[in-house]
Structures are given as C-alpha cells and as structure tokens.
Design an enzyme around this catalytic site. Structure first.
Site, mmCIF file in Angstrom:
data_model
loop_
_atom_site.group_PDB
_atom_site.id
_atom_site.type_symbol
_atom_site.label_atom_id
_atom_site.label_comp_id
_atom_site.label_asym_id
_atom_site.label_seq_id
_atom_site.Cartn_x
_atom_site.Cartn_y
_atom_site.Cartn_z
ATOM 1 C CD GLU A 75 -7.457 -22.089 7.706
ATOM 2 O OE1 GLU A 75 -8.023 -21.362 8.545
ATOM 3 O OE2 GLU A 75 -6.416 -22.718 7.952
ATOM 4 C CE1 TYR A 121 5.998 -3.511 -9.648
ATOM 5 C CE2 TYR A 121 8.399 -3.455 -9.598
ATOM 6 C CZ TYR A 121 7.195 -3.151 -10.231
ATOM 7 O OH TYR A 121 7.202 -2.475 -11.430
#
Length: 216
Positions: A75, A121
């Site tokens: 990746e 958050y």
C-alpha cells in the site's frame, strides 16, 4: 537508544496494541512514520501487527528509496500520496477495522462526510472523512484518488477495504484512527434509532475553537 531505534520500538508497540484490541487482524494493516532525517519507516508487506520485529521494518531514505529492512507494504502508493499532498503528515495508519468497513458498505453512506456527527472528538481529530470508492488492495489508483483531494482531508475511508488516517506524528495518527473506528461503531449501534447528534452550531464551534481543518 537512538531516536530511530526508539521510533522502531514505538511503531511495533502501537501496532501490537491495535492488533490486541481487534482493530486489525491477520497480516492486514500498515503504518508509516517520518524518520528524524526525513525518510520513512514502514511496516513490511505480509507482516502481522502481532509479531512485528523492530529491526525488520522497511527503512526509506529522504529520497524515499528503500535502503534497509524487509520489503514494504504493497500500500505504499496511498502512503506516498498523503505525504506528497500533506506537508504536515508525520505518520499514516491504514487498518481493516471492522466497524468502519461495515459502515462504508451501507447504501446511504455519505461520500463527502462519512462519519455521522454524533460526538465531538471525530470532528476535532479528523475533520470530514472522505469515502472513496473500492479499489483493489495495492492499486496505484488509490494514491491517485488521494492526490485528487489535494491535501484537503486528514483521513479517507476506502470502501469495502479500510480507513487511512494521517497525523502530525505517530501518536496523533493512531489516536485519530481509534476515534474513527469508535465513531463508526457508534454510528452502527444507533443506526435506524434516530439518535440526536451534534447541531451545525455545535460543529461550527468545535471547528473554530480547535482550529479544525474543515473542507467545505
């Protein structure tokens, strides 16, 4: 202990913690982090977060040439794309976390603002998360899609695959990734129940107070 040696240990410590808590599994997931000399330290291809060896992490120099350790994750295109487009990126975490992957497969998933605004958050640590379409793992097109965002997002969700988060350092990237997965779990738990989320005014106040990158 040198700074690079300590960084190797921290990568493996965080990786083991993520594995032990079920945020990734088998040989899935990868982490990269900037080294003190501007290179990269990357988890190897086919490795498990459970058994990473600090000495075998893939090391890249400042020109991003592989100079030591095992072969890096396949990746690398997505990691390079984030570093190329976000000058503030000091670390990148990519997982195959179950709740966020499940949420990415929902037919009504919002491609521009993937996470429901239920708690503060995720807004504070992630901003808006972009849902990208499915790509075969390792496909360079993932990197092209991330470059197409021109650095405007700190996190993307790869549909049917997994989340990718960039942070200013390793700690920030891991914490933001944990927040993304927790937010996805909460969205699934409350799906269809009509939960009361944050208002637009709540989000605006968070963005202004905590200087959140908020792509319009």
């Amino acid at each position: 202990m040198t700074e690079l040696t300590a960084l190797r240990e921290r990568v493996c410590l965080f990786a083991r913690s993520l594995y032990d808590r079920g945020l990734t599994h088998g040989s899935t997931g990868n982490i990269s982090v900037r080294t003190p000399d501007g290179g990269l330290l990357v988890t190897p291809t086919g490795s498990s977060f459970l058994t990473l060896d600090p000495a075998r992490l893939s090391l890249f120099d400042g020109a991003l040439r592989h100079v030591d350790g095992d072969a890096p994750t396949k990746e690398m295109p997505l990691h390079r794309a984030f570093y190329d487009t976000r000058s503030t990126a000091g670390a990148i975490v990519h997982l195959h976390a179950a709740h966020s992957v499940a949420l990415s497969m929902m037919p009504d998933a919002d491609t521009d603002d993937f996470l429901a605004r239920l708690t503060p958050y995720p807004v504070m640590q992630l901003g808006k998360v972009k849902l990208l379409p499915y790509f075969m793992p390792g496909d360079p097109a993932i990197g092209d899609a991330i470059r197409g965002l021109a650095g405007r997002r700190t996190a993307v969700m790869l549909a049917n695959h997994g989340p990718v988060v960039a942070g200013k350092d390793l700690d920030a990237a891991v914490y933001a990734m944990e927040e993304l997965e927790a937010a996805a779990q909460l969205a699934l738990m409350t799906r269809g129940l009509g939960p009361k989320g944050l208002t637009d005014a709540d989000v605006t106040r968070l963005v202004r107070t905590f200087d959140v990158e908020w792509d319009a």
